[in-house]
Design an enzyme around this catalytic site. Structure first.
Site, PDB file in Angstrom:
ATOM      1  CG  ASN A   1      -0.042   2.517   3.522  1.00 32.57           C
ATOM      2  OD1 ASN A   1      -1.025   2.536   2.805  1.00 32.57           O
ATOM      3  ND2 ASN A   1       1.120   3.066   3.185  1.00 32.57           N
ATOM      4  N   GLY A   2      -1.154  -0.783   6.350  1.00 35.68           N
ATOM      5  CA  GLY A   2      -0.920  -1.602   7.544  1.00 35.68           C
ATOM      6  C   GLY A   2      -2.138  -2.460   7.822  1.00 35.68           C
TER       7      GLY A   2
ATOM      8  CE  LYS B   1      12.490  -3.159  -5.342  1.00 27.79           C
ATOM      9  NZ  LYS B   1      13.296  -4.327  -5.747  1.00 27.79           N
TER      10      LYS B   1
ATOM     11  CD  GLU C   1      11.069 -12.048  -6.611  1.00 25.77           C
ATOM     12  OE1 GLU C   1      10.773 -11.214  -5.781  1.00 25.77           O
ATOM     13  OE2 GLU C   1      12.257 -12.320  -6.893  1.00 25.77           O
TER      14      GLU C   1
ATOM     15  NE  ARG D   1       5.530   1.308  -1.178  1.00 29.05           N
ATOM     16  CZ  ARG D   1       6.209   1.652  -0.110  1.00 29.05           C
ATOM     17  NH1 ARG D   1       7.183   2.511  -0.216  1.00 29.05           N
ATOM     18  NH2 ARG D   1       5.937   1.152   1.066  1.00 29.05           N
TER      19      ARG D   1
ATOM     20  CD1 TRP E   1       0.318  -5.943  -3.041  1.00 28.71           C
ATOM     21  CD2 TRP E   1       0.132  -6.700  -0.947  1.00 28.71           C
ATOM     22  NE1 TRP E   1       0.892  -7.189  -2.991  1.00 28.71           N
ATOM     23  CE2 TRP E   1       0.798  -7.685  -1.715  1.00 28.71           C
ATOM     24  CE3 TRP E   1      -0.093  -6.969   0.401  1.00 28.71           C
ATOM     25  CZ2 TRP E   1       1.233  -8.887  -1.199  1.00 28.71           C
ATOM     26  CZ3 TRP E   1       0.331  -8.174   0.931  1.00 28.71           C
ATOM     27  CH2 TRP E   1       0.998  -9.128   0.135  1.00 28.71           C
TER      28      TRP E   1
ATOM     29  CG  HIS F   1      20.625 -36.739   2.580  1.00 24.90           C
ATOM     30  ND1 HIS F   1      21.029 -37.927   3.151  1.00 24.90           N
ATOM     31  CD2 HIS F   1      21.761 -36.040   2.332  1.00 24.90           C
ATOM     32  CE1 HIS F   1      22.349 -37.941   3.275  1.00 24.90           C
ATOM     33  NE2 HIS F   1      22.816 -36.805   2.779  1.00 24.90           N
TER      34      HIS F   1
ATOM     35  CE  LYS G   1      15.316 -12.056  -7.864  1.00 26.27           C
ATOM     36  NZ  LYS G   1      15.942 -11.755  -6.605  1.00 26.27           N
TER      37      LYS G   1
ATOM     38  CD  GLU H   1      18.452 -13.856  -5.009  1.00 24.77           C
ATOM     39  OE1 GLU H   1      17.853 -14.183  -3.981  1.00 24.77           O
ATOM     40  OE2 GLU H   1      18.109 -12.871  -5.689  1.00 24.77           O
TER      41      GLU H   1
ATOM     42  CB  CYS I   1      -0.870   0.041   1.240  1.00 31.13           C
ATOM     43  SG  CYS I   1      -1.944  -1.359   1.409  1.00 31.13           S
TER      44      CYS I   1
END
Ligand code: AGP
Length: 604
Positions: A97-98, A599, A484, A27, A71, A500, A481, A477, A2
């Protein structure tokens, strides 16, 4: 996540908040809205991109506006759940926001008093509560409402009776005030308003701010007026162009040599440790971060432990907060623990919460961050500011490399001051770090071969990334990536762990990307590749230039330039980023704004 912006001044407010809101698009959000004050309050909000809302936005001459990108956390993305929220009389508009943790109780109470709610959003209790407590003074009404709210929030409110006034507050989520000339601004992200002003106020938690076009007042929770400081922040170079690249992510991948170069000055000159307040014996280091920043932290552990005798643990921020106290606090070790918090945005709620816990425990805290003035930089004892420039793509790329570089610099300097490495070694490391930009350029020059490789992945349902030692985090990573931005399931594993369990999943349709650099784990890694090949799994190996064995055992081998294995995570990261990018590109996903992601993750 948000975003909030607000304007009160002498100009038309709508174009200003609209432009500022667009700066927050990177964001991540699912709906947007604006409230202005004409004769009455006018609220326009729509699900989807800001353009949806803009297409139905009525013309406005209002000099007052608040705006929001949402969001979804409570209630699906929809027009009705979008912000601003208003009361039943439409006299108040609120953006938030929140999260309001006790909103169900508040809602039930208000409903029993006859209040009718329109949305499923937790935020709608705010205009309802403020209305209940309003008797002409918006600051008082907000303050009374805060007494019942539990949660984290940035809230901005306007009222029909106050044509020039925005009242705002924050608790654990970002809010900045921009000071203008007969006009004032507020935003949840400094980038949103830096075009208009560099004079910034950073309010503290629970301070209530009353903004009018000509005044700024800050109140404590007893409503006493308190002083505030105005800080001049650096002029900001706006990143709005992709500079000929199809996506911001690709542009940012190609900016990495420069990002490392620009961050060097900050990291390698004089005595950075003094600047960080580290002039004492460090007993242990806890690195705390989320996502890609966490992976940088894992690489940092290997480097710092190799260059110093200091033990390093790495935790996810969301776990660190609830874990046992850091070792060394409360007398377990004689020397003091250091907590290193890594966050490119400086606004990640989990990492901010961890920073607070660390400080409460008496640890010395430093942050590695890419956004000057961001929340985390204000809550720690020392800051290493990386200079990647603004990163727009949701997938972290250049900030990852500069975070790693910062950790290497920290390791080198701690190693030198603690006597684990001598001055010539310090200089040797610094000189190797200075060569990294040119090594990255060599990988970038080879991007076409990575692009060609990507076609092999698009039909895969699952991909494994494996590495050992310092490159195990790079396997993590690489997997992060890929999932995502391409939405292909991927897992990062220590290469020795496949046998294993996960080996059961390998097949002709499940490629493995293996990192095989020539460190002390090399021969074992080659054996691991052979185990996978024996299962007919296509193996793509990343190896150092001229490694004939790696070529022989793999289906495809990508060569990184000659480099000390300890520094190999840098060129390998570039390979991983480009591979994910080109796979996602083939699949046609929304690379810069992947679904469901944001973001800046400002909720815990
Ligand atoms: C990385 O590509 C992700 N978008 C995400 O994992 C990110 O690294 C994480 O949310 C942490 O963000 P921060 O560095 O801003 O704290």
């Amino acid at each position: 996540m948000c975003g909030i912006v607000g304007y009160t001044g002498n100009k038309q407010a709508q174009p200003i908040v609209l432009e500022s809101l667009k700066k927050l698009e990177y964001r991540g959000y699912d709906s947007s809205g604006i409230a202005t004050r004409e004769e009455k309050l006018v609220i326009c909000k729509k699900e989807g991109p800001i353009a949806n809302m803009e297409s139905v936005l009525p013309k406005s001459d209002s000099t007052l506006a608040i705006a929001h990108t949402r969001w979804a956390t409570h209630g699906v993305p929809s027009d009705v759940n979008a912000h601003p929220h208003s009361n039943s009389e439409n006299t108040i508009a609120v953006v938030h926001n929140g999260t309001i943790d006790n909103y169900l109780d508040i809602k039930e109470n208000l409903e029993s008093e006859g209040y009718k709610f329109k949305s499923n959003s937790d935020s709608e209790v705010l205009p309802a509560l403020i209305t209940k407590h309003y008797s002409g003074n918006l600051v008082e009404a907000l303050n009374k409402s805060l007494e019942v709210i539990q949660g984290i929030f940035t809230i901005a409110v306007i009222h029909e009776d106050h044509p020039d006034e925005i009242v705002a507050v924050r608790n654990e989520t970002p809010l900045v005030i921009g000071v203008g000339n007969s006009e004032n601004y507020l935003a949840s992200d400094i980038y949103a308003i830096l075009k208009y002003t560099q004079q910034i106020i950073y309010p503290l938690d629970n301070q209530i701010i009353r903004l009018t076009s000509k005044s700024i007042e800050v109140f404590d929770d007893s409503l006493n007026k308190v002083d505030y400081e105005i800080e001049e922040v650096e002029k900001y170079t706006e990143v709005s162009e992709k500079g000929g690249f199809e996506h911001f992510m690709l542009k940012e991948i190609f900016e990495q040599p420069k990002a490392l170069q620009d961050s060097l000055t900050e990291l390698l000159i004089d005595s950075p440790l003094e600047k960080l307040g580290l002039n004492w014996k460090i007993g242990s280091i806890s690195v705390v971060a989320c996502g890609t920043s966490f992976h940088a932290g894992l690489v940092g552990k290997y480097v710092i432990e190799q260059l110093t005798a200091i033990p390093v643990s790495v935790s996810y921020s969301s776990e660190f907060r609830y874990a046992a106290p850091v070792q060394g606090v409360g007398g377990l070790l004689s020397s003091r623990p250091l907590v290193v918090l890594i966050s490119q945005s400086g606004e990640t709620a989990d990492t901010l919460a961890a920073a607070r816990v660390a400080r409460q425990q008496g640890c010395h805290t430093i942050a590695i961050c890419n956004v000057p003035g961001s929340r985390i930089t204000r809550e720690v004892d020392g800051v290493i500011l990386t200079k990647s420039g603004q990163e727009i793509g949701v997938a972290a790329t250049k900030t990852f490399l500069t975070q790693m570089q910062a950790l290497y610099a920290l390791g080198i300097h701690l190693g030198f001051t603690s006597g684990s490495i001598d001055y010539p070694q310090l200089k040797m490391w610094e000189s190797e770090i200075r060569k990294l930009p040119s090594k990255l350029t060599q990988v970038l020059n080879n991007s076409e071969s990575i692009k060609a490789l990507a076609a092999q992945f698009v039909k895969s349902k699952s991909v494994f990334f494996v590495g050992r030692n310092i490159n195990y985090p790079l396997a993590l990573e690489g997997a992060l990536k890929l999932k995502e931005i391409s939405y292909i399931h991927a897992e990062g594993y220590p290469a020795g762990e496949l046998k294993h369990g996960p080996l059961a999943l390998l097949s002709e349709d499940t490629p493995v990307v293996a990192i095989a650099v020539q460190d002390h784990t090399y021969s074992k890694l080659i054996s691991n590749i052979e185990e996978m090949s024996a299962r007919k799994t296509p193996v793509i190996t990343i190896a150092q230039k001229g490694d004939e064995l790696a070529k022989k055992v793999s289906d495809f081998c990508f060569e990184i330039p000659e480099i000390d294995p300890v520094l190999s995570p840098f060129p390998i990261a570039v390979f991983m980023q480009l591979l994910s990018y080109y796979v996602a590109h083939e699949l046609g996903t929304e690379i810069d704004k992947p679904r469901n992601l944001a973001k800046s993750v400002t909720v815990e």
